[in-house]
Design a protein around this motif. Structure first.
Motif, PDB file in Angstrom:
ATOM      1  N   LEU A   1       0.825  -1.202   0.000  1.00 19.32           N
ATOM      2  CA  LEU A   1       0.000   0.000   0.000  1.00 19.32           C
ATOM      3  C   LEU A   1       0.861   1.255   0.000  1.00 19.32           C
ATOM      4  CD1 LEU A   1      -2.833   1.286   0.260  1.00 19.32           C
ATOM      5  CD2 LEU A   1      -2.585   1.101   2.752  1.00 19.32           C
ATOM      6  N   THR A   2       1.937   1.226   0.772  1.00 17.99           N
ATOM      7  CA  THR A   2       2.847   2.378   0.836  1.00 17.99           C
ATOM      8  C   THR A   2       3.500   2.646  -0.509  1.00 17.99           C
ATOM      9  OG1 THR A   2       3.328   1.948   3.160  1.00 17.99           O
ATOM     10  CG2 THR A   2       4.900   3.316   1.949  1.00 17.99           C
ATOM     11  N   MET A   3       3.956   1.581  -1.182  1.00 15.73           N
ATOM     12  CA  MET A   3       4.614   1.761  -2.470  1.00 15.73           C
ATOM     13  C   MET A   3       3.630   2.256  -3.524  1.00 15.73           C
ATOM     14  SD  MET A   3       7.502   1.856  -3.859  1.00 15.73           S
ATOM     15  CE  MET A   3       8.346   1.186  -2.416  1.00 15.73           C
ATOM     16  N   ARG A   4       2.405   1.758  -3.480  1.00 15.04           N
ATOM     17  CA  ARG A   4       1.400   2.253  -4.434  1.00 15.04           C
ATOM     18  C   ARG A   4       1.169   3.745  -4.232  1.00 15.04           C
ATOM     19  NH1 ARG A   4      -1.488  -2.364  -2.859  1.00 15.04           N
ATOM     20  NH2 ARG A   4      -3.212  -1.134  -1.972  1.00 15.04           N
ATOM     21  N   ALA A   5       1.146   4.171  -2.979  1.00 15.93           N
ATOM     22  CA  ALA A   5       0.947   5.590  -2.686  1.00 15.93           C
ATOM     23  C   ALA A   5       2.117   6.427  -3.205  1.00 15.93           C
ATOM     24  CB  ALA A   5       0.768   5.790  -1.185  1.00 15.93           C
ATOM     25  N   LEU A   6       3.342   5.916  -3.049  1.00 20.59           N
ATOM     26  CA  LEU A   6       4.518   6.642  -3.535  1.00 20.59           C
ATOM     27  C   LEU A   6       4.510   6.759  -5.058  1.00 20.59           C
ATOM     28  CD1 LEU A   6       7.285   5.115  -1.227  1.00 20.59           C
ATOM     29  CD2 LEU A   6       6.426   7.471  -1.174  1.00 20.59           C
ATOM     30  N   ILE A   7       4.163   5.666  -5.722  1.00 13.78           N
ATOM     31  CA  ILE A   7       4.110   5.689  -7.190  1.00 13.78           C
ATOM     32  C   ILE A   7       3.005   6.625  -7.660  1.00 13.78           C
ATOM     33  CG2 ILE A   7       3.664   4.310  -9.256  1.00 13.78           C
ATOM     34  CD1 ILE A   7       4.934   1.920  -7.772  1.00 13.78           C
ATOM     35  N   ARG A   8       1.839   6.536  -7.002  1.00 13.70           N
ATOM     36  CA  ARG A   8       0.714   7.409  -7.374  1.00 13.70           C
ATOM     37  C   ARG A   8       1.099   8.875  -7.213  1.00 13.70           C
ATOM     38  NH1 ARG A   8      -2.655   5.640  -3.942  1.00 13.70           N
ATOM     39  NH2 ARG A   8      -2.476   7.322  -2.404  1.00 13.70           N
ATOM     40  N   HIS A   9       1.772   9.200  -6.103  1.00 15.91           N
ATOM     41  CA  HIS A   9       2.184  10.587  -5.864  1.00 15.91           C
ATOM     42  C   HIS A   9       3.173  11.053  -6.934  1.00 15.91           C
ATOM     43  CE1 HIS A   9       3.295  14.210  -3.689  1.00 15.91           C
ATOM     44  NE2 HIS A   9       4.566  13.886  -3.837  1.00 15.91           N
ATOM     45  N   ALA A  10       4.138  10.198  -7.276  1.00 18.36           N
ATOM     46  CA  ALA A  10       5.135  10.560  -8.287  1.00 18.36           C
ATOM     47  C   ALA A  10       4.489  10.816  -9.642  1.00 18.36           C
ATOM     48  CB  ALA A  10       6.188   9.461  -8.400  1.00 18.36           C
ATOM     49  N   LEU A  11       3.500  10.017  -9.981  1.00 13.59           N
ATOM     50  CA  LEU A  11       2.866  10.142 -11.293  1.00 13.59           C
ATOM     51  C   LEU A  11       1.846  11.270 -11.342  1.00 13.59           C
ATOM     52  CD1 LEU A  11       2.391   6.377 -12.266  1.00 13.59           C
ATOM     53  CD2 LEU A  11       4.212   7.943 -12.935  1.00 13.59           C
TER      54      LEU A  11
ATOM     55  N   PHE B   1      12.134   7.290  -8.724  1.00 12.43           N
ATOM     56  CA  PHE B   1      10.829   7.718  -9.212  1.00 12.43           C
ATOM     57  C   PHE B   1      10.884   9.073  -9.900  1.00 12.43           C
ATOM     58  CE2 PHE B   1       8.103   5.000  -6.095  1.00 12.43           C
ATOM     59  CZ  PHE B   1       8.547   3.859  -6.760  1.00 12.43           C
ATOM     60  N   ASP B   2      12.016   9.771  -9.792  1.00 16.69           N
ATOM     61  CA  ASP B   2      12.155  11.049 -10.493  1.00 16.69           C
ATOM     62  C   ASP B   2      12.008  10.868 -12.000  1.00 16.69           C
ATOM     63  OD1 ASP B   2      12.568  12.280  -8.088  1.00 16.69           O
ATOM     64  OD2 ASP B   2      14.739  12.470  -8.301  1.00 16.69           O
ATOM     65  N   ILE B   3      12.433   9.705 -12.514  1.00 13.70           N
ATOM     66  CA  ILE B   3      12.358   9.473 -13.960  1.00 13.70           C
ATOM     67  C   ILE B   3      11.081   8.760 -14.372  1.00 13.70           C
ATOM     68  CG2 ILE B   3      14.872   9.364 -14.125  1.00 13.70           C
ATOM     69  CD1 ILE B   3      14.561   6.303 -14.478  1.00 13.70           C
ATOM     70  N   LEU B   4      10.293   8.300 -13.396  1.00 14.44           N
ATOM     71  CA  LEU B   4       9.120   7.486 -13.726  1.00 14.44           C
ATOM     72  C   LEU B   4       8.086   8.224 -14.575  1.00 14.44           C
ATOM     73  CD1 LEU B   4       7.752   4.767 -13.479  1.00 14.44           C
ATOM     74  CD2 LEU B   4       6.827   5.465 -11.255  1.00 14.44           C
ATOM     75  N   PRO B   5       7.743   9.487 -14.270  1.00 14.42           N
ATOM     76  CA  PRO B   5       6.756  10.166 -15.128  1.00 14.42           C
ATOM     77  C   PRO B   5       7.168  10.230 -16.597  1.00 14.42           C
ATOM     78  CG  PRO B   5       7.011  11.357 -13.065  1.00 14.42           C
ATOM     79  CD  PRO B   5       8.102  10.309 -13.094  1.00 14.42           C
TER      80      PRO B   5
END
Length: 341
Positions: free
Chosen positions: A13-23, A115-119
């Motif tokens: 759940l924490t990782m999903r939140a981090l990815i969602r925030h980054a995107l 995650f800086d490069i993920l978007p």
């Protein structure tokens, strides 16, 4: 252009939140759903029809690699693997790229935030979506029809082959080299990969291809039946011509943003092998290799480029076509045959 619609798949759940925030920090991206395992993800892919999926490897009920294979077979969609198991050099990274993953990044660690490069990766993957279904259908047809058979070397074929590729190139090279004859002409390849990947990728190719594949070494003499993969990192690969042509690994400035650069390799082939070589540009982002391929064509080489329909990213081949560097554009399934006509 509409925002890229993303489904985030991770059991944390924490990782999903981090990815969602980054995107969601990027206005060009919309996270339309989340899933904690592949079974839930499969249902949400059907109902939400996302443009891009981010996918973990270690999950309950089914691991991410197995789910990736199902996605690419049943519902081709750009997938970015986000996992601690897909760090540079990890064997699972090459497996994911071979199966058709758009890219692989590691989860953030101490002192780094990947995650800086993920978007940007998500937007690039979304841009590549249009050709993905055609590419996967062509790959399936290639396997079903049994066309991935070893070809015979033609007496009128080239004395040397140069190949350049980038995004999508791992999968493409696996398919092309599987058809190379064991006695193929010396073949030099620049595939844009981090330094930690190239040795393991060469070993993987060597296990599946009739010819001998290895990571290139400085000063190594090129030989028939051998395929040389440029090491990733800080040096360009080029030919040095003497009584016996050898490989030179040269520390120099990046070309087209890359080191090793396809342009550098192709320019050296044009200089030393002229009309006795064939140059090939496969799928990839950017323009690296196009000018070098043009030099090869002007020197008398045969020059080929992968077509848009079967390229994961139609960047490098597109530029090669636009500047007149490629004599022919071909689907991936016909590239090896065209080399050895």
């Amino acid at each position: 252009m509409s925002p890229a619609r993303v489904l985030v798949v991770d059991d944390s759940l924490t990782m999903r939140a981090l990815i969602r925030h980054a995107l969601n920090s990027d206005p060009g991206i919309e996270v339309v759903g989340e899933a904690s395992d592949p079974f839930e993800a499969r249902k949400k892919m059907k109902s939400l029809d996302p443009d891009v999926v981010t996918l973990d490897v270690e999950m309950p009920n089914m691991n991410g690699i197995e789910f990736l294979q199902k996605i690419m077979t049943l519902r081709p969609t750009p997938v970015i693997m986000v996992s601690n198991l897909t760090a540079p050099g990890a064997a699972v990274t090459l497996e994911a790229l071979e199966l058709g993953a758009f890219d692989c990044i590691a989860k953030p660690g101490a002192g780094s935030n990947t995650f800086d490069i993920l978007p940007d990766l998500v937007k690039e993957a979304n841009h590549a979506k249009a050709g993905l279904v055609k590419r996967r259908m062509a790959a399936v047809e290639h396997r079903v029809n049994g066309t991935a058979q070893t070809l015979a070397r033609s007496q009128s074929g080239p004395d040397l082959i140069g190949i350049g590729s980038s995004t999508g190139g791992v999968e493409a090279l696996m398919q092309v080299l599987a058809e190379f004859p064991a006695d193929c002409p010396p073949t030099l390849i620049v595939q844009h990969l981090p330094a930690a990947f190239t040795a393991s990728f060469a070993a993987r190719l060597n296990r599946t291809c009739p010819a001998h594949v290895s990571e290139a070494k400085d000063g190594e003499a090129i030989r028939q039946g051998h395929v040389y993969l440029a090491p990733g990192g800080s040096r360009h690969m080029m030919l040095r011509k003497g009584t016996q042509p050898t490989i030179a690994l040269v520390a120099d400035e990046p070309v087209c943003g890359h080191r090793p650069s396809v342009d550098v390799l192709f320019a050296s082939i044009a200089k030393h092998f002229k009309d006795r070589s064939t140059g090939v540009i496969l799928t990839g982002m950017g323009r690296d290799g196009a000018q070098g391929l043009l030099q090869m064509r002007k020197a008398g080489s045969r020059t080929l480029a992968q077509d848009e329909e079967t390229s994961l990213v139609y960047g490098m081949p597109r530029v090669a076509h636009e500047i007149g560097a490629a004599q022919k554009r071909l689907p991936l399934s016909r590239v090896a045959r065209e080399i050895f006509v």
